[in-house]
Design a protein around this motif. Structure first.
Motif, PDB file in Angstrom:
ATOM      1  N   UNK A 101       0.816  -1.217   0.000  1.00  0.00           N
ATOM      2  CA  UNK A 101       0.000   0.000   0.000  1.00  0.00           C
ATOM      3  C   UNK A 101       0.849   1.267   0.000  1.00  0.00           C
ATOM      4  N   UNK A 122       3.153   3.426  -2.111  1.00  0.00           N
ATOM      5  CA  UNK A 122       3.531   3.514  -3.532  1.00  0.00           C
ATOM      6  C   UNK A 122       5.042   3.517  -3.760  1.00  0.00           C
ATOM      7  N   UNK A 171      -1.656  -1.369  -9.727  1.00  0.00           N
ATOM      8  CA  UNK A 171      -2.171  -0.940  -8.417  1.00  0.00           C
ATOM      9  C   UNK A 171      -3.265   0.076  -8.725  1.00  0.00           C
ATOM     10  N   UNK A 172      -4.468  -0.419  -9.038  1.00  0.00           N
ATOM     11  CA  UNK A 172      -5.485   0.452  -9.624  1.00  0.00           C
ATOM     12  C   UNK A 172      -5.945   1.606  -8.736  1.00  0.00           C
ATOM     13  N   UNK A 173      -5.879   1.447  -7.415  1.00  0.00           N
ATOM     14  CA  UNK A 173      -6.404   2.528  -6.572  1.00  0.00           C
ATOM     15  C   UNK A 173      -5.445   3.708  -6.422  1.00  0.00           C
ATOM     16  N   UNK A 174      -4.208   3.546  -6.889  1.00  0.00           N
ATOM     17  CA  UNK A 174      -3.265   4.667  -6.799  1.00  0.00           C
ATOM     18  C   UNK A 174      -3.729   5.791  -7.717  1.00  0.00           C
ATOM     19  N   UNK A 175      -3.870   6.992  -7.154  1.00  0.00           N
ATOM     20  CA  UNK A 175      -4.268   8.126  -7.991  1.00  0.00           C
ATOM     21  C   UNK A 175      -3.054   8.936  -8.419  1.00  0.00           C
ATOM     22  N   UNK A 176      -1.877   8.394  -8.113  1.00  0.00           N
ATOM     23  CA  UNK A 176      -0.640   9.031  -8.543  1.00  0.00           C
ATOM     24  C   UNK A 176       0.260   7.917  -9.093  1.00  0.00           C
ATOM     25  N   UNK A 197       0.473  12.692 -11.823  1.00  0.00           N
ATOM     26  CA  UNK A 197      -0.909  12.183 -11.935  1.00  0.00           C
ATOM     27  C   UNK A 197      -1.018  11.267 -13.160  1.00  0.00           C
TER      28      UNK A 197
END
Lengths: 446, 431
Positions: A145, A147, A248-253, A322
């Motif tokens: 979790x 990054x 890691x699909x939930x990473x927004x960066x 991003x």
């Protein structure tokens, strides 16, 4: 004010050197602004030295050595150490294992006695072993979790492949499941000992007293190998222009790393490359920071470094942005590397970066811990003895011809590996232009 | 013996500090030492996120970025170019209570640093172009520190539970919507209000000549005019009247729990006692929570306790990173058992000794580099009004007794005053 035409000298401490009766070399020096002492024990045992399928055994062993001795429970031992105010680190790194500690000088004797007990008479208790193994496995999973940890692991796996440098020092869940307490005990007895170690002590100390203390404590440590295991050579296989995409699909960066062939420790081009690497991405006015952050606002961070290990090295560039600007970020980084490779630095850049490295160097070795780490690195990798004293002169001696040659010969925009982490489904179509994509699932990283 | 040696070392260090205040109100403290040919130059501004208001949250931190984007004499990009080319580097940080700019450089660069720092205090340039670029950089920084960091997102939620009215309620970096909306006029107003010499203190530690440094400071800073008195920060926080809870649902590998209790302000006598309690509960393998929750009951991968000094009442926080599959409720119950044990039975003498030893070492260790030295002295001055107060820390820690720790825990760590945030793992896409 003081003249700025030449470097002000750095006063280096006199280093007392001797070997204890058991063969353990000791280096002691008096230095520091406050009455604290640092100890560093370096064992020539890299994290990659492990039986097949048992990566992480070294990390587990160093944790287990802290969890009790034949005379003290884990809690008793930790209470004693922590009451002395000892900040203790024990662990395995790529080319060595390190025990480091800092504490008030009057506690030196107590600490050395406890360290000796931990090294000579560890409990290696089954229950503690199981606890640590389960905790390490949980840590490996939870770290996915983070990054920065995720991309570092993916990068190491992608770049170093099956070479021991590619192993996570903490191992993998699969390998940890294969390790039993007896494995750790056998590893400890066969791989750890005074003849492949060196002890460094710096602080507000009397060298004569310290040497006597060392003989009385760590001088009784007798076990382990006569010589260190050699790290296998790293066979550089051109990467093509591969892209590794950690899903890691939930990473927004999106995290980004670039890896290319680098240099090992002690390489003759190390100073020209330090200069080139710093001006590319090792200072705030570097080209990467300027292009990525200052000019375009693509990221908070952009940088690069030479990851130098004993038998091989890597050039690593890193940043994050991003998802919608991941492609632009990679383009800018590649373009900056290519420009520097083709044209080299400008005269003003070269002068500035040399001044920067020389001015900052004394700060990098100001603490006892940092000074000992440098000294240990010099001896571990067989660097010239006057490395610290000559560092600034060597940097100043780098001329334009050397800097251009270093940039031309060692910066590569082809045969590089690009690694991204984020939503692989969304990123893959946009990143395909950089090369064939290999998707990596989290299960491959934990 | 150790404490006596530490006290004597601190006394020796403090005797070196020379202090003056310029007529415009700029306070200067110099710590000369020529062990290595460098110095650390730190400017402490008495402004942090506690000085913000809703709508411009994060302006202190965004403004900190703007300070590196050019001034009248040294245009955009020139600050770091000039400094780095003379053997130095700079950075800055913003906290809830202060903003600090530091430059570490080779001794020869002192006049350059003074020139650079005084120029941006006197005549900062704020253009729409640089503001837009920095805004994007800060939004990426927020994405890294909060939106993609589990502890960061939990901390943001926790602060909003602990505080209902005080500016500590929002994160230092601010909310994304506010960062996006801050205007150039907001920044100019912020600069005029908070970045005057009478709201700053300089700490310079290292290879410097005291008299020559004072002369240079007078030359470069002397003509910068004082600013108006600062607007007061109102602490309108209402009392808490019961436990507060929040949940975060996020596709994480494992659950996390954070619990906070409001504590006192830094100048309160309980502040240092809570430093001790922090060590007893959660610093080191032998501390109560690490021993119990990580090694004995094996519910947590890590446990940490944070008590950070603040100008206004702060919070005492316990963070638990649980093992995958562990019930957060169960972990919380185990945590409270340990806390209750301190409330009911107090702490042991050896726990107190361990905490005081470690806290004393922390104080001393911070003086092992010039950067640490300037930073510690600066923080003491910002929190207590004088760096000299920090020199009393060793004796103050040594005077704390077991009973004081128990009574302090009883005052703050009450069940009805808990604030709890739980992060529950979900599958990707699930809400």
């Amino acid at each position: 004010m003081k003249p700025s035409s030449k470097l002000l000298p750095i006063r280096l401490p006199a280093v007392e050197k001797l070997n204890l009766g058991n063969g353990l070399p000791v280096r002691v020096m008096k230095r520091g602004l406050v009455p604290l002492t640092s100890v560093r024990l370096v064992i020539r045992l890299g994290s990659g030295v492990c039986p097949p399928g048992k990566s992480g055994i070294g990390g587990l062993m160093w944790q287990l050595l802290r969890r009790g001795t034949k005379h003290k429970t884990a809690q008793e031992l930790m209470e004693l150490i922590e009451t002395l105010g000892v900040d203790l680190e024990m662990g395995a790194r790529a080319d060595c294992s390190v025990v480091s500690a800092a504490f008030p000088t009057p506690f030196l004797g107590d600490f050395l006695a406890l360290l000796t007990e931990m090294l000579c008479e560890p409990a290696l208790n089954e229950e503690e072993f199981e606890r640590l193994r389960k905790r390490t496995m949980a840590r490996l999973v939870n770290d996915l979790d983070d990054p920065a940890t995720l991309i570092s692991r993916a990068w190491a796996r992608g770049f170093w492949g099956t070479h021991p440098y590619g192993f996570n020092p903490s191992g993998s869940c699969k390998d940890l499941a294969n390790i039993c307490r007896q494995d750790v005990e056998e590893y400890y007895r066969r791989q750890v000992g005074p003849k492949i170690s060196r002890l460094y002590i710096a602080g507000d100390v009397s060298t004569k007293e310290v040497l006597a203390l060392c003989e009385k404590t760590l001088g009784t440590w007798v076990q382990g190998p006569e010589t260190p295991q050699q790290m296998p050579p790293f066979e550089w296989r051109p990467q093509g222009d591969g892209v590794l995409l950690a899903h890691k699909p939930e990473q927004t960066q999106v995290q980004f790393r670039l890896g290319a062939k680098g240099i090992p420790k002690g390489h003759p081009a190390v100073f020209p490359l330090a200069v080139v690497g710093t001006l590319l991405g090792g200072m705030f006015t570097s080209r990467l920071v300027n292009a990525v952050r200052v000019k375009r606002g693509l990221s908070y961070h952009a940088g690069c470094y030479w990851d130098q290990k004993a038998v091989a090295g890597a050039f690593v560039a890193s940043s994050f942005t991003k998802p919608e600007t991941a492609e632009a970020l990679a383009e800018v980084v590649l373009s900056e590397i290519e420009t520097l490779q083709k044209k080299g630095p400008t005269p003003s850049e070269l002068a500035a970066v040399k001044q920067y490295l020389c001015g900052c160097f004394p700060m990098a070795i100001q603490t006892n811990d940092a000074f000992l780490a440098s000294l240990a690195d010099i001896e571990l990798h067989g660097l010239p003895e006057n490395w610290i004293g000559q560092y600034r002169d060597n940097v100043l001696a780098v001329d334009m011809k050397q800097a251009r040659a270093a940039a031309r010969d060692y910066l590569a925009t082809d045969n590089r590996l690009l690694v991204f982490s984020g939503d692989a489904d969304a990123l893959a179509p946009r990143l395909a232009r950089f090369g064939p994509i290999r998707r990596m699932e989290l299960s491959e990283i934990s | 013996m150790v404490r006596a040696r530490f006290s004597s070392a601190l006394k020796k260090l403090s005797k070196r500090v020379v202090e003056k205040t310029l007529p415009n109100g700029l306070k200067v403290r110099l710590y000369p030492d020529s062990t290595i040919p460098v110095f650390s130059y730190q400017t402490f501004f008495n402004v942090g996120s506690r000085n913000e208001r809703p709508g411009i949250t994060g302006i202190s931190h965004l403004f900190e970025h703007m300070m590196f984007n050019g001034s009248k004499k040294f245009g955009p990009g020139q600050f770091d170019k000039k400094l780095e080319s003379q053997g130095g580097h700079s950075n800055a940080y913003t906290s809830f209570d202060m903003t600090v700019y530091y430059d570490n450089a080779a001794s020869e660069a002192l006049e350059t640093v003074i020139d650079l720092e005084s120029d941006r205090m006197r005549s900062l340039l704020i253009t729409n172009k640089t503001l837009e670029t920095e805004r994007q950089v800060v939004l990426e920084e927020r994405s890294m520190r909060v939106d993609n960091d589990i502890m960061g997102m939990m901390d943001e939620e926790l602060s909003a539970l602990v505080w209902k009215a005080h500016p500590y309620r929002w994160p230092i970096i601010g909310y994304a919507g506010d960062i996006a909306a801050i205007s150039r006029e907001d920044c100019l107003d912020f600069f005029r209000t908070y970045y005057a010499p009478n709201n700053a203190t300089l700490f310079v530690a290292g290879d410097i000549d005291v008299e020559a440094t004072f002369r240079l400071l007078k030359k470069y800073y002397g003509k910068i005019p004082s600013g108006p008195p600062l607007p007061p920060v109102v602490d309108a926080e209402p009392p808490q009247r019961g436990e507060r809870r929040a949940e975060i649902h996020f596709p994480a590998q494992a659950p996390y729990v954070m619990v906070a209790w409001r504590g006192p302000q830094v100048t309160h006598e309980d502040n240092l006692v809570l430093d001790v309690l922090q060590f007893v509960l959660g610093v080191g393998h032998s501390s109560r929570l690490v021993r119990s929750l990580v090694f004995e009951k094996e519910v947590a991968v890590s446990v940490s306790v944070h008590w950070a000094w603040r100008i206004n009442p702060g919070s005492f926080v316990v963070a638990m990173e649980l093992r995958p599959g562990v019930s957060p409720k169960e972990a919380e119950r185990m945590l409270y058992e340990e806390v209750d044990s301190v409330l009911q039975n107090g702490i042991q003498k050896k726990e107190l000794e361990k905490a005081v030893n470690n806290l004393s070492i922390q104080v001393l260790e911070s003086f092992s580099t010039y950067q640490g030295c300037a930073q510690s002295l600066g923080c003491y001055e910002m929190y207590w009004g004088s760096w000299r107060e920090g020199m009393k820390l060793l004796s103050r820690y040594a005077a704390i007794g077991q009973q004081a720790v128990q009574e302090c825990a009883q005052r703050y760590l009450k069940a009805e005053l808990r604030n709890v945030v739980t992060l529950l793992p979900t599958e990707q896409g699930e809400i």
